[in-house]
Design a protein around this motif. Structure first.
Motif, PDB file in Angstrom:
ATOM      1  N   LYS A 164       0.840  -1.199   0.000  1.00  0.00           N
ATOM      2  CA  LYS A 164       0.000   0.000   0.000  1.00  0.00           C
ATOM      3  C   LYS A 164       0.872   1.244   0.000  1.00  0.00           C
ATOM      4  O   LYS A 164       1.766   1.388   0.840  1.00  0.00           O
ATOM      5  N   LEU A 165       0.590   2.151  -0.936  1.00  0.00           N
ATOM      6  CA  LEU A 165       1.347   3.388  -1.054  1.00  0.00           C
ATOM      7  C   LEU A 165       0.365   4.556  -1.212  1.00  0.00           C
ATOM      8  O   LEU A 165      -0.840   4.363  -1.378  1.00  0.00           O
ATOM      9  N   TYR A 166       0.933   5.779  -1.196  1.00  0.00           N
ATOM     10  CA  TYR A 166       0.127   6.988  -1.332  1.00  0.00           C
ATOM     11  C   TYR A 166       0.768   7.905  -2.361  1.00  0.00           C
ATOM     12  O   TYR A 166       1.975   8.160  -2.313  1.00  0.00           O
ATOM     13  N   ALA A 167      -0.041   8.404  -3.283  1.00  0.00           N
ATOM     14  CA  ALA A 167       0.468   9.286  -4.331  1.00  0.00           C
ATOM     15  C   ALA A 167      -0.026  10.709  -4.118  1.00  0.00           C
ATOM     16  O   ALA A 167      -1.127  10.930  -3.584  1.00  0.00           O
ATOM     17  N   LYS A 168       0.770  11.665  -4.564  1.00  0.00           N
ATOM     18  CA  LYS A 168       0.323  13.061  -4.622  1.00  0.00           C
ATOM     19  C   LYS A 168      -0.269  13.270  -6.008  1.00  0.00           C
ATOM     20  O   LYS A 168       0.462  13.288  -7.003  1.00  0.00           O
ATOM     21  N   GLN A 169      -1.558  13.395  -6.071  1.00  0.00           N
ATOM     22  CA  GLN A 169      -2.251  13.441  -7.359  1.00  0.00           C
ATOM     23  C   GLN A 169      -2.642  14.874  -7.709  1.00  0.00           C
ATOM     24  O   GLN A 169      -3.196  15.608  -6.905  1.00  0.00           O
ATOM     25  N   HIS A 170      -2.358  15.237  -8.977  1.00  0.00           N
ATOM     26  CA  HIS A 170      -2.680  16.576  -9.478  1.00  0.00           C
ATOM     27  C   HIS A 170      -3.884  16.552 -10.410  1.00  0.00           C
ATOM     28  O   HIS A 170      -4.477  17.595 -10.670  1.00  0.00           O
ATOM     29  N   ASP A 219       1.875  22.847 -18.823  1.00  0.00           N
ATOM     30  CA  ASP A 219       1.419  24.182 -18.424  1.00  0.00           C
ATOM     31  C   ASP A 219       1.851  24.581 -17.030  1.00  0.00           C
ATOM     32  O   ASP A 219       1.674  25.746 -16.637  1.00  0.00           O
ATOM     33  N   ASP A 220       2.385  23.656 -16.246  1.00  0.00           N
ATOM     34  CA  ASP A 220       2.757  23.956 -14.862  1.00  0.00           C
ATOM     35  C   ASP A 220       4.230  23.619 -14.630  1.00  0.00           C
ATOM     36  O   ASP A 220       4.593  22.446 -14.504  1.00  0.00           O
ATOM     37  N   PRO A 221       5.115  24.617 -14.568  1.00  0.00           N
ATOM     38  CA  PRO A 221       6.550  24.373 -14.377  1.00  0.00           C
ATOM     39  C   PRO A 221       6.887  23.621 -13.086  1.00  0.00           C
ATOM     40  O   PRO A 221       7.911  22.942 -13.009  1.00  0.00           O
ATOM     41  N   SER A 222       6.002  23.690 -12.083  1.00  0.00           N
ATOM     42  CA  SER A 222       6.276  23.008 -10.818  1.00  0.00           C
ATOM     43  C   SER A 222       6.122  21.491 -10.947  1.00  0.00           C
ATOM     44  O   SER A 222       6.491  20.754 -10.026  1.00  0.00           O
ATOM     45  N   LEU A 223       5.596  21.059 -12.072  1.00  0.00           N
ATOM     46  CA  LEU A 223       5.395  19.622 -12.286  1.00  0.00           C
ATOM     47  C   LEU A 223       6.503  19.017 -13.143  1.00  0.00           C
ATOM     48  O   LEU A 223       6.280  18.018 -13.834  1.00  0.00           O
ATOM     49  N   GLY A 224       7.687  19.608 -13.052  1.00  0.00           N
ATOM     50  CA  GLY A 224       8.807  19.114 -13.853  1.00  0.00           C
ATOM     51  C   GLY A 224       9.177  17.666 -13.568  1.00  0.00           C
ATOM     52  O   GLY A 224       9.672  16.957 -14.453  1.00  0.00           O
ATOM     53  N   LYS A 225       8.942  17.201 -12.343  1.00  0.00           N
ATOM     54  CA  LYS A 225       9.265  15.817 -11.990  1.00  0.00           C
ATOM     55  C   LYS A 225       8.023  14.923 -11.895  1.00  0.00           C
ATOM     56  O   LYS A 225       8.110  13.779 -11.464  1.00  0.00           O
ATOM     57  N   ALA A 226       6.895  15.450 -12.310  1.00  0.00           N
ATOM     58  CA  ALA A 226       5.659  14.665 -12.274  1.00  0.00           C
ATOM     59  C   ALA A 226       5.674  13.611 -13.375  1.00  0.00           C
ATOM     60  O   ALA A 226       6.428  13.708 -14.356  1.00  0.00           O
ATOM     61  N   THR A 227       4.854  12.619 -13.213  1.00  0.00           N
ATOM     62  CA  THR A 227       4.799  11.489 -14.145  1.00  0.00           C
ATOM     63  C   THR A 227       3.349  11.117 -14.403  1.00  0.00           C
ATOM     64  O   THR A 227       2.498  11.249 -13.524  1.00  0.00           O
ATOM     65  N   ILE A 228       3.108  10.642 -15.612  1.00  0.00           N
ATOM     66  CA  ILE A 228       1.773  10.167 -15.973  1.00  0.00           C
ATOM     67  C   ILE A 228       1.751   8.649 -15.854  1.00  0.00           C
ATOM     68  O   ILE A 228       2.580   7.959 -16.444  1.00  0.00           O
ATOM     69  N   LEU A 229       0.803   8.129 -15.112  1.00  0.00           N
ATOM     70  CA  LEU A 229       0.633   6.677 -14.982  1.00  0.00           C
ATOM     71  C   LEU A 229      -0.751   6.292 -15.483  1.00  0.00           C
ATOM     72  O   LEU A 229      -1.757   6.881 -15.065  1.00  0.00           O
ATOM     73  N   GLU A 230      -0.792   5.310 -16.347  1.00  0.00           N
ATOM     74  CA  GLU A 230      -2.062   4.818 -16.853  1.00  0.00           C
ATOM     75  C   GLU A 230      -2.529   3.643 -15.987  1.00  0.00           C
ATOM     76  O   GLU A 230      -1.828   2.651 -15.842  1.00  0.00           O
ATOM     77  N   VAL A 231      -3.717   3.776 -15.441  1.00  0.00           N
ATOM     78  CA  VAL A 231      -4.301   2.718 -14.614  1.00  0.00           C
ATOM     79  C   VAL A 231      -5.764   2.558 -15.006  1.00  0.00           C
ATOM     80  O   VAL A 231      -6.548   3.509 -14.882  1.00  0.00           O
ATOM     81  N   GLY A 232      -6.122   1.403 -15.501  1.00  0.00           N
ATOM     82  CA  GLY A 232      -7.503   1.130 -15.865  1.00  0.00           C
ATOM     83  C   GLY A 232      -8.052   2.040 -16.944  1.00  0.00           C
ATOM     84  O   GLY A 232      -9.237   2.397 -16.910  1.00  0.00           O
ATOM     85  N   GLY A 233      -7.210   2.458 -17.880  1.00  0.00           N
ATOM     86  CA  GLY A 233      -7.670   3.305 -18.972  1.00  0.00           C
ATOM     87  C   GLY A 233      -7.732   4.780 -18.641  1.00  0.00           C
ATOM     88  O   GLY A 233      -8.107   5.602 -19.491  1.00  0.00           O
ATOM     89  N   TYR A 243      -3.269   9.283 -14.781  1.00  0.00           N
ATOM     90  CA  TYR A 243      -3.101  10.007 -13.525  1.00  0.00           C
ATOM     91  C   TYR A 243      -1.795  10.786 -13.535  1.00  0.00           C
ATOM     92  O   TYR A 243      -0.747  10.249 -13.924  1.00  0.00           O
ATOM     93  N   VAL A 244      -1.884  12.036 -13.096  1.00  0.00           N
ATOM     94  CA  VAL A 244      -0.690  12.862 -12.971  1.00  0.00           C
ATOM     95  C   VAL A 244      -0.283  12.867 -11.508  1.00  0.00           C
ATOM     96  O   VAL A 244      -0.988  13.424 -10.650  1.00  0.00           O
ATOM     97  N   TRP A 245       0.862  12.226 -11.223  1.00  0.00           N
ATOM     98  CA  TRP A 245       1.395  12.137  -9.871  1.00  0.00           C
ATOM     99  C   TRP A 245       2.778  12.781  -9.820  1.00  0.00           C
ATOM    100  O   TRP A 245       3.544  12.722 -10.796  1.00  0.00           O
ATOM    101  N   SER A 246       3.098  13.364  -8.666  1.00  0.00           N
ATOM    102  CA  SER A 246       4.423  13.978  -8.518  1.00  0.00           C
ATOM    103  C   SER A 246       5.229  13.381  -7.372  1.00  0.00           C
ATOM    104  O   SER A 246       6.415  13.699  -7.216  1.00  0.00           O
ATOM    105  N   ALA A 247       4.634  12.505  -6.570  1.00  0.00           N
ATOM    106  CA  ALA A 247       5.344  11.895  -5.443  1.00  0.00           C
ATOM    107  C   ALA A 247       4.593  10.652  -4.989  1.00  0.00           C
ATOM    108  O   ALA A 247       3.369  10.550  -5.161  1.00  0.00           O
ATOM    109  N   VAL A 248       5.348   9.723  -4.402  1.00  0.00           N
ATOM    110  CA  VAL A 248       4.760   8.497  -3.852  1.00  0.00           C
ATOM    111  C   VAL A 248       5.377   8.245  -2.481  1.00  0.00           C
ATOM    112  O   VAL A 248       6.605   8.208  -2.341  1.00  0.00           O
ATOM    113  N   GLY A 249       4.530   8.060  -1.483  1.00  0.00           N
ATOM    114  CA  GLY A 249       5.012   7.800  -0.130  1.00  0.00           C
ATOM    115  C   GLY A 249       4.519   6.465   0.398  1.00  0.00           C
ATOM    116  O   GLY A 249       3.558   5.900  -0.118  1.00  0.00           O
TER     117      GLY A 249
END
Length: 221
Positions: free
Chosen positions: A76-82, A97-111, A114-120
């Motif tokens: 079980k993990l937690y993502a910071k979702q945008h 469009d958002d420079p603060s999301l330079g390290k964010a990643t797109i993950l495809e789940v179930g079609g 999701y735009v996430w920038s961190a996982v804890g």
């Protein structure tokens, strides 16, 4: 000439008694034989029934070749979702469009994308705010098949709380003849730890790579 012989009554009575005794003994002997045979038959039948009804033992089978597949429980993990989008293009536009999301990643789940920038590994690791429009997204990760692509230690990398412990996965023992797939996993660890020292981003990048490129990570909500 008269061949008949006269016997006394006592002799005749004794002969009759003797015949009766022999008859009884013969009947008793036959009875014992029949009972004994039936008894053995019943015992044999019971033995066969026991063998037939004996429950089959469950035997775990292992592949004759290739790495073993573990059966670990999902992590079980937690993502910071945008945001979440129905297309990769829309998700990519948000990042662009958002420079603060330079390290964010797109993950495809179930079609969905999701735009996430961190996982804890705990909720407190993920800082969210209404101003950013972000929130914590709990999810589960299954890495059971990752050893087939040499990433058998991916779960360990995702669970570590110290950067130094993740970096130990990049080293090999002296003289070790390493599998090429495992060597590839080590290269990914080196690359992502060189890109950032933030454990939350390291987890995110590893998840993105092994859920999209190698497809061994299964993400569920």
């Amino acid at each position: 000439m008269n061949f008949r012989k006269k016997y006394s009554k006592v002799t005749v009575a004794a002969a009759m008694l003797h015949g009766v005794i022999i008859g009884i003994a013969a009947v008793a002997l036959v009875g014992f034989i029949i009972v004994g045979t039936n008894g053995k038959g019943k015992e044999k039948a019971v033995e066969n029934e026991v063998v037939t009804n004996k429950p089959q033992e469950t035997v775990e089978t292992t592949p004759t070749s290739g790495p073993a597949i573990s059966n670990e429980t999902p992590l079980k993990l937690y993502a910071k979702q945008h945001g979440v989008f129905s297309s990769a293009e829309s998700a990519g536009q948000l990042i662009a469009d958002d420079p603060s999301l330079g390290k964010a990643t797109i993950l495809e789940v179930g079609g969905q994308y999701y735009v996430w920038s961190a996982v804890g590994i705990i909720e407190e690791e993920i800082e969210v705010s209404e101003f950013e429009g972000t929130f914590r997204k709990p999810f589960f990760v299954n890495t059971n098949t990752c050893n087939t692509v040499g990433a058998g230690k991916l779960r360990k990398a995702l669970s570590e709380t110290e950067l130094s412990q993740i970096k130990t996965l990049t080293s090999t023992s002296e003289g070790e003849n390493e599998d090429p797939k495992v060597a590839e996993f080590r290269k990914h660890i080196v690359a992502v730890t060189a890109f950032t020292n933030d454990l939350r981003v390291i987890r995110l990048k590893l998840l993105a790579h092994y859920s999209h490129n190698d497809g061994c990570v299964d993400i569920n909500f």
